[in-house]
Write a protein that holds these residues in place. Structure first.
Motif, short mmCIF file in Angstrom:
data_model
loop_
_atom_site.label_atom_id
_atom_site.label_comp_id
_atom_site.label_asym_id
_atom_site.label_seq_id
_atom_site.Cartn_x
_atom_site.Cartn_y
_atom_site.Cartn_z
N GLY A 1 -0.45 1.70 5.61
CA GLY A 1 0.45 1.91 4.48
C GLY A 1 -0.06 2.94 3.49
N MET A 2 -1.36 3.23 3.54
CA MET A 2 -1.98 4.15 2.59
C MET A 2 -1.72 5.61 2.99
SD MET A 2 -5.57 2.03 2.31
CE MET A 2 -6.46 3.29 1.39
N PRO A 3 -1.76 6.53 2.03
CA PRO A 3 -1.65 7.95 2.37
C PRO A 3 -2.81 8.38 3.27
CG PRO A 3 -1.45 7.59 0.00
CD PRO A 3 -1.92 6.30 0.58
N ALA A 4 -2.64 9.53 3.90
CA ALA A 4 -3.64 10.01 4.84
C ALA A 4 -4.99 10.28 4.20
CB ALA A 4 -3.14 11.28 5.53
N ASP A 5 -5.00 10.51 2.88
CA ASP A 5 -6.27 10.75 2.20
C ASP A 5 -6.79 9.51 1.48
OD1 ASP A 5 -4.30 10.65 0.27
OD2 ASP A 5 -5.04 12.36 -0.88
N GLY A 6 -6.15 8.36 1.72
CA GLY A 6 -6.59 7.12 1.08
C GLY A 6 -7.87 6.58 1.70
N VAL A 7 -8.68 5.93 0.88
CA VAL A 7 -9.96 5.36 1.35
C VAL A 7 -9.97 3.86 1.09
CG1 VAL A 7 -12.47 5.35 1.06
CG2 VAL A 7 -11.20 7.50 0.92
N LEU A 8 -10.29 3.11 2.14
CA LEU A 8 -10.40 1.66 2.07
C LEU A 8 -11.87 1.27 1.98
CD1 LEU A 8 -9.19 -1.26 2.37
CD2 LEU A 8 -9.56 -0.98 4.83
N THR A 9 -12.22 0.56 0.92
CA THR A 9 -13.55 -0.02 0.79
C THR A 9 -13.45 -1.48 1.19
OG1 THR A 9 -14.16 1.45 -1.04
CG2 THR A 9 -15.41 -0.59 -0.82
N THR A 10 -14.14 -1.86 2.25
CA THR A 10 -14.01 -3.22 2.77
C THR A 10 -15.38 -3.90 2.85
OG1 THR A 10 -13.13 -4.58 4.57
CG2 THR A 10 -13.96 -2.39 5.17
N ALA B 1 0.83 -1.20 0.00
CA ALA B 1 0.00 0.00 0.00
C ALA B 1 0.86 1.25 0.00
CB ALA B 1 -0.93 -0.01 1.21
N ALA B 2 1.96 1.22 0.76
CA ALA B 2 2.86 2.38 0.82
C ALA B 2 3.60 2.58 -0.50
CB ALA B 2 3.84 2.21 1.97
N SER B 3 4.07 1.49 -1.10
CA SER B 3 4.84 1.62 -2.34
C SER B 3 3.98 2.12 -3.49
CB SER B 3 5.50 0.28 -2.71
OG SER B 3 4.50 -0.70 -3.02
N LEU B 4 2.70 1.78 -3.45
CA LEU B 4 1.76 2.22 -4.49
C LEU B 4 1.19 3.61 -4.19
CD1 LEU B 4 -0.23 -1.10 -4.88
CD2 LEU B 4 1.18 -0.07 -6.67
N ALA B 5 1.43 4.11 -2.97
CA ALA B 5 0.73 5.31 -2.50
C ALA B 5 -0.76 5.14 -2.76
CB ALA B 5 1.27 6.57 -3.17
N ALA B 6 -1.27 3.98 -2.34
CA ALA B 6 -2.61 3.54 -2.71
C ALA B 6 -3.69 4.38 -2.04
CB ALA B 6 -2.78 2.06 -2.34
N ARG B 7 -4.41 5.14 -2.84
CA ARG B 7 -5.47 6.00 -2.32
C ARG B 7 -6.84 5.34 -2.42
NH1 ARG B 7 -1.55 9.53 -3.72
NH2 ARG B 7 -1.28 11.29 -2.27
N ALA B 8 -6.94 4.30 -3.22
CA ALA B 8 -8.22 3.60 -3.38
C ALA B 8 -7.95 2.10 -3.30
CB ALA B 8 -8.87 3.96 -4.71
N VAL B 9 -8.41 1.47 -2.23
CA VAL B 9 -8.14 0.06 -1.97
C VAL B 9 -9.45 -0.66 -1.68
CG1 VAL B 9 -6.94 -1.58 -0.46
CG2 VAL B 9 -5.83 0.59 -1.08
N VAL B 10 -9.56 -1.90 -2.17
CA VAL B 10 -10.70 -2.75 -1.87
C VAL B 10 -10.21 -3.97 -1.10
CG1 VAL B 10 -12.53 -4.21 -2.84
CG2 VAL B 10 -11.99 -2.02 -3.91
N GLU B 11 -10.95 -4.32 -0.06
CA GLU B 11 -10.66 -5.51 0.72
C GLU B 11 -11.88 -6.42 0.71
OE1 GLU B 11 -9.03 -6.57 5.20
OE2 GLU B 11 -10.48 -4.94 4.96
N VAL B 12 -11.71 -7.65 0.27
CA VAL B 12 -12.78 -8.65 0.28
C VAL B 12 -12.61 -9.50 1.53
CG1 VAL B 12 -13.88 -10.54 -0.94
CG2 VAL B 12 -12.85 -8.66 -2.24
N ILE C 1 -8.44 5.96 13.33
CA ILE C 1 -8.70 6.11 11.90
C ILE C 1 -9.91 7.01 11.70
CG2 ILE C 1 -9.25 4.89 9.76
CD1 ILE C 1 -6.49 4.19 10.83
N ALA C 2 -9.76 8.05 10.92
CA ALA C 2 -10.88 8.96 10.65
C ALA C 2 -12.00 8.21 9.93
CB ALA C 2 -10.41 10.14 9.81
N PRO C 3 -13.25 8.45 10.30
CA PRO C 3 -14.37 7.72 9.70
C PRO C 3 -14.41 7.80 8.17
CG PRO C 3 -15.12 8.93 11.62
CD PRO C 3 -13.70 9.35 11.38
N GLY C 4 -13.99 8.94 7.62
CA GLY C 4 -14.03 9.10 6.18
C GLY C 4 -13.03 8.26 5.41
N ARG C 5 -12.10 7.62 6.11
CA ARG C 5 -11.08 6.81 5.44
C ARG C 5 -11.52 5.38 5.17
NH1 ARG C 5 -5.35 6.49 7.32
NH2 ARG C 5 -5.22 5.82 5.15
N THR C 6 -12.66 4.99 5.73
CA THR C 6 -13.13 3.62 5.51
C THR C 6 -14.56 3.63 5.00
OG1 THR C 6 -13.86 3.41 7.82
CG2 THR C 6 -11.65 2.63 7.29
#
Length: 216
Positions: free
Chosen positions: A80-89, A55-66, A109-114
């Motif tokens: 690993g994600m930037p501070a403005d990254g959003v995880l969809t789980t 996540a850090a190497s990609l600077a992943a701002r949009a991630v999906v977790e199944v 974790i700020a609510p808006g990040r997940t």
């Protein structure tokens, strides 16, 4: 001269060392305890550490977790994600996601990040946008891995990474004598990605095996 026994011991010791190389803090340990109580899967520490690096190497701002579980994998990804990254789980079990939200709150974790979405991944994934994600982690139900992987490849941008947790399935996948249904499904997912010209794959021994594939 090193014997085969010494070599095997060295490999085992090396695996154990890598699993504990990046220690988990109290928030992660509590989330892992909740996973054990609820009987749901939690990525091992070695897998989590690799996910954070990816996540850090990609600077992943949009991630999906199944497979949210109790948020163990989610926390590793978010860290690993930037501070403005959003995880969809996504998880079918509301109780699991309630436990994950508790872990997110404990971690600050700020609510808006997940974005926690309850439901069957097979129903949710087709509603997500094509080519809009940097990283997709596939866990949860191994029987459905072929379907989840195909959806994940649709979701990834070029250069995005697919990660499949449990790719060695308790060490059974490398053993050709193991032909139970789950092992066969997981093994075939690896073979299919290895032959898929859309991706560049690799299989890591971290945790219970982490299959990675970069979308061309």
């Amino acid at each position: 001269m090193t014997s085969d026994v010494d070599a095997r011991h060295g490999r085992t010791a090396g695996w154990a060392y890598t699993e504990s190389f990046v220690p988990e803090d109290d928030v992660l340990l509590r989330a892992r305890e909740r996973a054990a109580e609820l009987g749901c899967h939690a990525p091992p520490p070695g897998t989590g550490a690799v996910l954070r690096v990816m996540a850090a190497s990609l600077a992943a701002r949009a991630v999906v977790e199944v497979g949210t579980g109790t948020g163990v994998g989610s926390l590793w990804l978010l860290r690993g994600m930037p501070a403005d990254g959003v995880l969809t789980t996504i998880d079918v079990e509301l109780e699991h996601q309630r436990a994950a939200k508790r872990a997110f709150a404990e971690a600050g974790i700020a609510p808006g990040r997940t974005r926690t979405i309850p439901g069957r991944p097979a129903d949710v994934l087709p509603r997500l946008t094509d080519g809009a994600y940097d990283l997709v982690l596939v866990g949860a139900d191994p029987y459905a891995y072929p379907e989840y992987v195909e959806e994940a490849l649709r979701l990834l941008r070029p250069g995005g990474v697919l990660a499949v947790d449990g790719a060695l399935h308790e060490g059974r996948v490398p053993d050709p004598a193991r032909r139970d249904e789950v092992t066969t499904v997981v093994r075939e997912v690896g073979r299919a990605l290895r032959a898929d010209e859309r991706v560049v794959p690799a299989l890591l021994p971290s945790g219970d095996g982490l299959l990675l594939a970069v979308r061309r």
